[in-house]
Motif scaffolding. Structure first.
Motif, PDB file in Angstrom:
ATOM      1  N   ALA A 189       4.832   4.656  10.034  1.00 27.83           N
ATOM      2  CA  ALA A 189       4.607   4.244  11.305  1.00 27.83           C
ATOM      3  C   ALA A 189       4.134   2.958  11.724  1.00 27.83           C
ATOM      4  O   ALA A 189       4.455   2.424  12.535  1.00 27.83           O
ATOM      5  N   GLN A 190       3.091   2.608  11.009  1.00 27.25           N
ATOM      6  CA  GLN A 190       2.308   1.584  11.275  1.00 27.25           C
ATOM      7  C   GLN A 190       3.400   0.103  10.930  1.00 27.25           C
ATOM      8  O   GLN A 190       3.307  -0.629  11.571  1.00 27.25           O
ATOM      9  N   LEU A 191       4.061   0.355   9.911  1.00 20.91           N
ATOM     10  CA  LEU A 191       5.005  -0.657   9.525  1.00 20.91           C
ATOM     11  C   LEU A 191       6.133  -0.837  10.516  1.00 20.91           C
ATOM     12  O   LEU A 191       6.499  -2.090  10.614  1.00 20.91           O
ATOM     13  N   GLY A 192       6.359   0.214  11.086  1.00 20.61           N
ATOM     14  CA  GLY A 192       7.359   0.357  12.263  1.00 20.61           C
ATOM     15  C   GLY A 192       6.776  -0.536  13.440  1.00 20.61           C
ATOM     16  O   GLY A 192       7.557  -1.336  14.068  1.00 20.61           O
ATOM     17  N   ASP A 240       2.914   8.678   5.805  1.00 18.06           N
ATOM     18  CA  ASP A 240       3.610   8.798   6.990  1.00 18.06           C
ATOM     19  C   ASP A 240       3.169   8.020   8.072  1.00 18.06           C
ATOM     20  O   ASP A 240       3.925   7.312   8.839  1.00 18.06           O
ATOM     21  N   GLN A 241       1.630   8.014   8.058  1.00 23.68           N
ATOM     22  CA  GLN A 241       0.988   7.208   8.914  1.00 23.68           C
ATOM     23  C   GLN A 241       1.234   5.733   8.968  1.00 23.68           C
ATOM     24  O   GLN A 241       1.503   4.926   9.780  1.00 23.68           O
ATOM     25  N   GLU A 279       0.837  -1.177  -0.008  1.00 24.18           N
ATOM     26  CA  GLU A 279       0.056  -0.110  -0.160  1.00 24.18           C
ATOM     27  C   GLU A 279       0.797   1.228   0.150  1.00 24.18           C
ATOM     28  O   GLU A 279       0.568   2.186  -0.706  1.00 24.18           O
ATOM     29  N   ILE A 280       2.013   1.119   0.754  1.00 25.33           N
ATOM     30  CA  ILE A 280       2.669   2.444   0.818  1.00 25.33           C
ATOM     31  C   ILE A 280       3.360   2.477  -0.488  1.00 25.33           C
ATOM     32  O   ILE A 280       3.567   3.739  -1.083  1.00 25.33           O
TER      33      ILE A 280
END
Length: 131
Positions: free
Chosen positions: A53-56, A49-50, A31-32
């Motif tokens: 952060a979710q991937l992190g 960006d959000q 998706e990113i």
């Protein structure tokens, strides 16, 4: 005293959690990548960006699940080798540490789930308000 095979019986469940988390990571990464293929609007940039952060969050949860798996395996092996010896507390400690890591990973996955819904709501609202 714990039986040596107890931590080994938990491994299939951890394997399913790892598989699920990895699948979520791959989907989110796709998706990113799709968002970032072309020049982004400010909204798309904020969403990416959000999602990064979710991937992190997913990556940290995955690492904790892998580490927990290692501690469960270590606990089972030490439990079998040390079999009721005076050092059996090491096997129990590895089991407890693995369990703590699983709980932390589950908390991260819960946070991920709530934030993912928030991102989708934001996308939904944006799509309906900017037509």
């Amino acid at each position: 005293m714990q039986e040596w095979y107890l931590p080994i019986t938990i491994l299939p469940g951890l394997g399913m959690l790892i598989l699920s988390t990895t699948n979520q990571m791959m989907t989110l990464s796709g998706e990113i990548g799709k968002i970032l293929e072309a020049k982004c609007t400010p909204f798309q940039h904020r969403i990416s960006d959000q999602k990064i952060a979710q991937l992190g969050l997913l990556t940290r949860a995955s690492v904790l699940l892998y580490a927990a798996t290692g501690f469960y395996v270590l606990s089972g092996i030490l439990g079998a080798v040390l079999n009721e010896g005076s050092y059996n507390y090491i096997a129990s400690s590895a089991l407890y540490l693995g369990t703590i890591l699983v709980f932390i990973a589950l908390v991260l996955l819960i946070i991920y789930g709530f934030k993912a819904v928030g991102i989708r709501k934001e996308q939904h609202f944006h799509n309906h308000s900017h037509k």
